[in-house]
Write an enzyme that holds these catalytic residues in place. Structure first.
Site: not given
Ligand SMILES: NC(=O)c1ccc[n+]([C@@H]2O[C@H](COP(=O)([O-])OP(=O)(O)OC[C@H]3O[C@@H](n4cnc5c(N)ncnc54)[C@H](O)[C@@H]3O)[C@@H](O)[C@H]2O)c1
Length: 262
Positions: A40, A67, A159, A163
């Protein structure tokens, strides 16, 4: 075949594993017996999650800063996994980000950022991990797409583009990796109240809107009438990472409470 999913002795890498759905998925993989490297960009949080895994289950866990937009850091992540476990059997690529900006207001910088983190990140991570998985002749890769990677949402144009790239890449890499007995799938969640949604609702407020009304309106469109939980999504990652999914590849599986039906 046992009716319990076991990943005992398997070695997994989870990007974005420090928080949100990445953390919950890491907990489930460890509960199923897998060793897990938490990668992360938030290194301190990654270390905390790794320590939690080792405290709760008899598995090995490690953490590294990565990253996913930086090729050298992605390569260092693969090296860290090989050093910790000797091989990578499972990749759950979950790191990603979103913003809510009116289409006409999206800046070039925001577009580039969303494409970098979501699309380029998936490219770099899948490529680097496949390089070490192919010689093993087996493996499971599960990418994080979104319902926005299945259907365009006017609230989220950049976005959605990013995706859709993840969904398309998953299909293409699945065909590339199939001769090596490596399965590549992605998960398309709907609405999960993680930090991403905290930030989206803050964007709504900043734009003069009512975050609670916006949230309720979005939930009301879901046939099963509730947001998805982190566990709903983590269970699909676990399934697609397991031998139960041996004959699935190139799939983009919705976890949306019926909102997306294709
Ligand atoms: N929350 C939703 O409703 C939702 C729906 C569909 C898809 N997603 C996808 O699910 C995934 C996780 O999202 P979440 O909702 O758990 O978000 P979150 O922000 O709670 O967690 C994201 C995690 O990814 C890490 N991160 C972000 N950018 C990064 C990078 N460049 N390199 C390494 N680590 C990185 C952050 O530090 C964090 O730990 C994402 O890909 C998001 O697009 C989320």
């Amino acid at each position: 075949m046992s009716v319990e999913i076991s990943l005992k002795g398997q070695n997994a890498v989870v990007t974005g594993g420090a928080g949100g759905m990445g953390r919950t998925t890491s907990l489930l993989l460890a509960q199923a017996g897998a060793n897990v490297l938490i990668a992360d960009r938030d290194e301190e949080a990654a270390k905390r999650t790794a320590a939690e895994l080792e405290a709760r289950w008899p598995v090995k866990a490690a953490a590294c800063r990565c990253d996913v937009t930086v090729k050298a850091e992605v390569e260092a992540m693969v090296a860290a996994a090989l050093e910790a476990f000797g091989r990578i059997d499972i990749l759950n690529h979950i790191a990603g980000m979103s913003t809510k900006v009116d289409f006409l207001e999206i800046s070039e910088e925001t577009y580039d950022l969303l494409m970098d983190v979501n699309a380029k990140g998936a490219f770099l991570v899948n490529q680097a991990v496949l390089r070490v998985m192919i010689p093993n002749g087996s493996g499971k890769i599960v990418n994080m797409s979104s319902m926005s990677g299945k259907e365009g949402f006017h609230t989220n144009v950049a976005y959605s583009a990013a995706k859709f790239a993840v969904t398309g890449m998953t299909q293409a890499i699945a065909k590339y990796a199939a001769p090596y007995h490596i399965n590549v799938n992605c998960v398309c969640p709907g609405i999960v109240h993680t930090q991403i949604w905290d930030r989206l609702l803050a964007d709504v407020k900043d734009a003069g809107g009512d975050p609670e009304a916006y949230w309720q309106e979005r939930i009301s469109t879901i046939p099963l009438k509730r947001p998805q939980t982190e566990e709903d999504v983590a269970r699909m990652f676990l399934y697609l990472s397991s031998p139960w999914a041996d004959n699935l590849t190139g799939q983009a599986v919705n976890v949306t409470g019926g909102l997306i039906l294709h």
